[in-house]
Design a protein around this motif. Structure first.
Motif, short mmCIF file in Angstrom:
data_model
loop_
_atom_site.label_atom_id
_atom_site.label_comp_id
_atom_site.label_asym_id
_atom_site.label_seq_id
_atom_site.Cartn_x
_atom_site.Cartn_y
_atom_site.Cartn_z
N ILE A 84 43.45 -38.89 19.24
CA ILE A 84 43.87 -39.46 17.96
C ILE A 84 44.80 -38.49 17.24
N GLU A 85 44.48 -37.22 17.26
CA GLU A 85 45.33 -36.22 16.61
C GLU A 85 46.71 -36.17 17.27
N LEU A 86 46.76 -36.22 18.59
CA LEU A 86 48.05 -36.22 19.29
C LEU A 86 48.88 -37.45 18.91
N VAL A 87 48.24 -38.60 18.89
CA VAL A 87 48.94 -39.83 18.52
C VAL A 87 49.44 -39.73 17.07
N LYS A 88 48.60 -39.22 16.18
CA LYS A 88 48.99 -39.07 14.78
C LYS A 88 50.21 -38.16 14.65
N ARG A 89 50.24 -37.07 15.40
CA ARG A 89 51.40 -36.17 15.35
C ARG A 89 52.67 -36.89 15.78
N TRP A 90 52.56 -37.71 16.83
CA TRP A 90 53.73 -38.46 17.28
C TRP A 90 54.13 -39.52 16.28
N VAL A 91 53.16 -40.15 15.63
CA VAL A 91 53.49 -41.12 14.57
C VAL A 91 54.36 -40.43 13.52
#
Length: 178
Positions: A27-34
């Motif tokens: 989730i943190e990785l996806v949030k960073r990409w968002v």
């Protein structure tokens, strides 16, 4: 604005039993990409709805009703709740997302760890599932290679680079072990 502590308390149990490539770190990785995609494209978004969808996308397909109840208990309107759920679902489907937030989340989910991550994620997930390398490579051939697409102009070349890397990796490793 959503209380981050309450959000984490709600979502943590849904990610606790997931493998190491689909837990809260994911989730943190996806949030960073968002955040990166929004910055790259200078997109104006409903960021709060998008952020909630980031946290919900990993279990929307299993517990949509629980998410809906959690949102409604915090005073989100029915319209806002439906928007958040739609964004979360849009990251999971093969159709082109309709909302800009859905496109951003979808593409962030695809690119979550950068060019090499697709290969790493596939290999680790196969190992965690107890698959042999041969079975994992077969899975990669059938279900991963050429299957990832991005929809935003800023992410399409990054996705193409990631897919090319995965194809080259697959070609080299299969040549080396056959």
């Amino acid at each position: 604005m959503t209380d981050q502590k309450a959000l984490l308390e709600f979502v943590e149990p849904y990610y606790a039993g997931k493998d190491i490539m689909h837990n809260l770190w994911h989730i943190e990785l996806v949030k960073r990409w968002v955040d990166r995609i929004i910055s790259m494209g200078r997109y104006e978004t409903d960021y709060e709805s998008l952020l909630l969808a980031v946290y919900f996308h990993g279990f929307i397909y299993r517990d949509e009703d629980a998410i809906r109840q959690w949102l409604e208990a915090r005073g989100y309107s029915g319209e806002r709740t439906e928007k958040i759920l739609k964004i979360a679902w849009e990251s999971q489907r093969s159709e082109i997302p309709e909302t800009i937030e859905g496109k951003i989340l979808h593409d962030a989910h695809v690119l979550e760890g950068g060019k090499t991550y697709l290969v790493v994620k596939t290999l680790i997930t196969g190992s965690v599932r107890g698959q042999s390398l041969k079975d994992t490579l077969q899975f990669m051939k059938e279900r991963v290679l050429g299957k990832n697409r991005c929809y935003l102009p800023e992410t399409i070349p990054l996705c193409e680079e990631m897919n090319h890397y995965a194809e080259e990796f697959f070609r080299e490793i299969t040549e080396g072990i056959v």
